[in-house]
Scaffold this motif. Structure first.
Motif, short mmCIF file in Angstrom:
data_model
loop_
_atom_site.label_atom_id
_atom_site.label_comp_id
_atom_site.label_asym_id
_atom_site.label_seq_id
_atom_site.Cartn_x
_atom_site.Cartn_y
_atom_site.Cartn_z
N MET A 27 0.92 -1.25 0.03
CA MET A 27 0.09 -0.06 0.02
C MET A 27 0.92 1.16 0.08
O MET A 27 2.12 1.13 0.29
CB MET A 27 -0.92 0.12 1.23
N VAL A 28 0.22 2.45 0.09
CA VAL A 28 0.99 3.76 -0.11
C VAL A 28 1.22 3.83 1.43
O VAL A 28 0.10 3.76 2.04
CB VAL A 28 0.13 4.66 -0.76
N ALA A 29 2.30 4.27 1.88
CA ALA A 29 2.65 4.33 3.23
C ALA A 29 3.98 5.30 3.23
O ALA A 29 4.77 5.32 2.70
CB ALA A 29 2.60 3.15 4.20
N ASN A 30 4.01 5.89 4.57
CA ASN A 30 5.30 6.38 5.10
C ASN A 30 5.99 5.23 5.87
O ASN A 30 5.60 4.53 6.52
CB ASN A 30 5.06 7.54 6.12
N VAL A 31 7.52 5.15 5.47
CA VAL A 31 8.27 4.49 6.32
C VAL A 31 8.49 4.97 7.67
O VAL A 31 9.27 6.09 7.63
CB VAL A 31 9.49 4.19 5.65
N GLU A 58 11.46 -16.01 9.22
CA GLU A 58 10.39 -15.67 8.75
C GLU A 58 9.47 -15.20 9.75
O GLU A 58 9.56 -15.56 10.98
CB GLU A 58 9.58 -17.03 8.43
N GLY A 59 8.82 -13.98 9.51
CA GLY A 59 8.06 -13.42 10.62
C GLY A 59 8.93 -12.16 11.24
O GLY A 59 8.06 -11.53 11.94
N ASP A 60 9.85 -12.10 11.13
CA ASP A 60 10.83 -10.98 11.77
C ASP A 60 10.17 -9.77 10.95
O ASP A 60 10.13 -9.51 10.14
CB ASP A 60 12.19 -11.10 11.63
N THR A 61 10.28 -8.66 11.99
CA THR A 61 9.89 -7.41 11.36
C THR A 61 11.08 -6.68 10.75
O THR A 61 12.29 -6.70 11.31
CB THR A 61 9.09 -6.53 12.61
N LEU A 62 10.92 -6.33 9.53
CA LEU A 62 11.89 -5.40 8.68
C LEU A 62 11.82 -3.92 8.81
O LEU A 62 12.76 -3.24 9.23
CB LEU A 62 12.13 -6.09 7.45
N VAL A 63 10.79 -3.61 8.57
CA VAL A 63 10.12 -2.29 8.46
C VAL A 63 8.87 -1.87 9.27
O VAL A 63 7.97 -2.99 9.26
CB VAL A 63 10.40 -1.60 7.34
N ILE A 64 8.72 -0.84 9.66
CA ILE A 64 7.24 -0.46 10.39
C ILE A 64 6.82 0.66 9.28
O ILE A 64 7.46 1.78 9.23
CB ILE A 64 7.38 0.07 11.70
N LEU A 65 5.85 0.60 8.64
CA LEU A 65 5.12 1.47 7.89
C LEU A 65 4.02 2.26 8.82
O LEU A 65 3.39 1.69 9.40
CB LEU A 65 4.48 0.86 6.55
N GLU A 66 3.78 3.51 8.27
CA GLU A 66 2.54 4.28 8.83
C GLU A 66 1.57 4.77 7.83
O GLU A 66 1.87 5.27 6.77
CB GLU A 66 3.03 5.26 9.77
N SER A 67 0.33 4.29 7.88
CA SER A 67 -0.56 4.90 6.83
C SER A 67 -1.76 5.09 7.65
O SER A 67 -2.41 4.25 8.85
CB SER A 67 -0.82 3.64 5.77
N MET A 68 -2.81 6.21 7.58
CA MET A 68 -3.67 6.44 8.29
C MET A 68 -3.77 6.44 9.85
O MET A 68 -4.57 5.92 10.38
CB MET A 68 -4.87 5.79 7.65
N LYS A 69 -2.56 6.68 10.47
CA LYS A 69 -2.16 6.75 11.80
C LYS A 69 -2.04 5.30 12.33
O LYS A 69 -2.40 5.04 13.49
CB LYS A 69 -3.32 7.56 12.63
N MET A 70 -1.92 4.24 11.54
CA MET A 70 -2.08 2.77 11.77
C MET A 70 -0.51 2.44 11.45
O MET A 70 0.04 2.88 10.37
CB MET A 70 -2.77 1.98 11.10
N GLU A 71 0.16 1.75 12.47
CA GLU A 71 1.57 1.20 12.16
C GLU A 71 1.27 -0.29 11.63
O GLU A 71 0.73 -0.99 12.09
CB GLU A 71 2.34 1.01 13.43
N PRO A 105 3.65 -3.47 10.36
CA PRO A 105 4.95 -3.88 10.33
C PRO A 105 4.97 -4.64 9.09
O PRO A 105 3.88 -5.47 8.41
CB PRO A 105 4.91 -5.09 11.52
N VAL A 106 6.16 -4.75 8.22
CA VAL A 106 6.43 -5.41 7.28
C VAL A 106 7.40 -6.71 7.51
O VAL A 106 8.47 -6.27 8.22
CB VAL A 106 7.20 -4.54 6.15
N LEU A 107 6.99 -7.75 7.44
CA LEU A 107 7.62 -9.09 8.04
C LEU A 107 8.46 -9.70 6.92
O LEU A 107 8.04 -9.86 5.69
CB LEU A 107 6.59 -9.99 8.41
#
Length: 71
Positions: free
Chosen positions: A9-13, A26-39, A41-43
């Motif tokens: 989706m479109v989001a802020n890093v 597998e399942g480790d968090t790499l990056v956390i995105l923020e979209s519409m005030k929701m965090e 996680p990109v796994l």
């Protein structure tokens, strides 16, 4: 074979958690995105070595943009 992790989706890093060279499971968090005030996680989709993080904190990603590569 490398796995490419792409934005869904479109989001802020908001935060980059992992670094190139890290060993991830597998399942480790790499990056956390923020979209519409929701965090959001990109796994890691599989175990391996993180070859590349293609985003920086504060970047805006579009759907389909490369976030990370795992070998």
């Amino acid at each position: 074979m490398a796995d490419e992790i792409r934005a869904e989706m479109v989001a802020n890093v908001w935060k980059v958690v992992a670094s190139a060279g890290d060993t991830v499971d597998e399942g480790d968090t790499l990056v956390i995105l923020e979209s519409m005030k929701m965090e959001i996680p990109v796994l890691a989709e599989g175990a391996g070595t993180l070859k590349q993080i293609a985003v920086n904190e504060g970047d805006v990603v579009q759907e389909g943009d490369l976030i990370a590569v795992i070998e």
